[in-house]
Design a protein around this motif. Structure first.
Motif, PDB file in Angstrom:
ATOM      1  N   GLY A  40      -6.225  -0.522 -15.370  1.00 29.37           N
ATOM      2  CA  GLY A  40      -5.093   0.379 -15.199  1.00 29.37           C
ATOM      3  C   GLY A  40      -5.288   1.413 -14.115  1.00 29.37           C
ATOM      4  O   GLY A  40      -4.445   2.276 -13.925  1.00 29.37           O
ATOM      5  N   ALA A  41      -6.394   1.342 -13.396  1.00 33.67           N
ATOM      6  CA  ALA A  41      -6.645   2.258 -12.294  1.00 33.67           C
ATOM      7  C   ALA A  41      -6.688   1.456 -10.998  1.00 33.67           C
ATOM      8  O   ALA A  41      -7.108   0.306 -10.984  1.00 33.67           O
ATOM      9  N   HIS A  42      -6.237   2.056  -9.940  1.00 29.52           N
ATOM     10  CA  HIS A  42      -6.199   1.363  -8.646  1.00 29.52           C
ATOM     11  C   HIS A  42      -7.406   1.765  -7.809  1.00 29.52           C
ATOM     12  O   HIS A  42      -7.327   2.655  -6.966  1.00 29.52           O
ATOM     13  N   HIS A  43      -8.523   1.095  -8.075  1.00 27.08           N
ATOM     14  CA  HIS A  43      -9.746   1.348  -7.325  1.00 27.08           C
ATOM     15  C   HIS A  43      -9.651   0.701  -5.950  1.00 27.08           C
ATOM     16  O   HIS A  43      -9.139  -0.414  -5.818  1.00 27.08           O
ATOM     17  N   ASN A  44     -10.181   1.363  -4.952  1.00 23.36           N
ATOM     18  CA  ASN A  44     -10.272   0.726  -3.644  1.00 23.36           C
ATOM     19  C   ASN A  44     -11.448  -0.254  -3.665  1.00 23.36           C
ATOM     20  O   ASN A  44     -12.128  -0.397  -4.688  1.00 23.36           O
ATOM     21  N   LEU A  45     -11.696  -0.921  -2.572  1.00 23.17           N
ATOM     22  CA  LEU A  45     -12.747  -1.940  -2.527  1.00 23.17           C
ATOM     23  C   LEU A  45     -14.100  -1.364  -2.926  1.00 23.17           C
ATOM     24  O   LEU A  45     -14.805  -1.939  -3.760  1.00 23.17           O
TER      25      LEU A  45
END
Length: 100
Positions: A40-45
């Motif tokens: 549910g979190a938008h982590h970057n690479l």
């Protein structure tokens, strides 16, 4: 602060910590904290690689941690709950513990 994501999974089991902590508050007390989310979190690479590595090493246990599960657990234990997702972090504040 920043401890829940270090507890072993699953998320719904680690959320039971709120039931234990509420007994250490006065009726006017406030429980607050933060945790790094997995699901549910938008982590970057770089964030995705870090989360994956830390979970693999056992440093974190948050691969499946979602705000929904944690917020529901807080609401089960407290009358007043305020949460915010900032980036990939859940911030929470809970007041008025529900006592059996």
């Amino acid at each position: 602060m920043y401890l829940l994501h270090c507890l072993p999974p699953p998320c719904h089991r680690k959320a039971t910590v709120f039931a234990h902590l509420k007994h250490h508050l006065t009726p006017e007390g406030t429980l607050f904290g933060t945790t790094v989310l997995g699901r549910g979190a938008h982590h970057n690479l770089l964030g995705r690689l870090t989360i994956r590595f830390y979970n693999w090493k056992g440093i974190f246990g948050n691969k499946d941690d979602s705000p929904d599960v944690l917020v529901k657990a807080l609401e089960n234990e407290f009358e007043e709950v305020e949460t915010h997702v900032v980036g990939v972090v859940l911030l929470f504040r809970a007041r008025k513990p529900r006592l059996a």
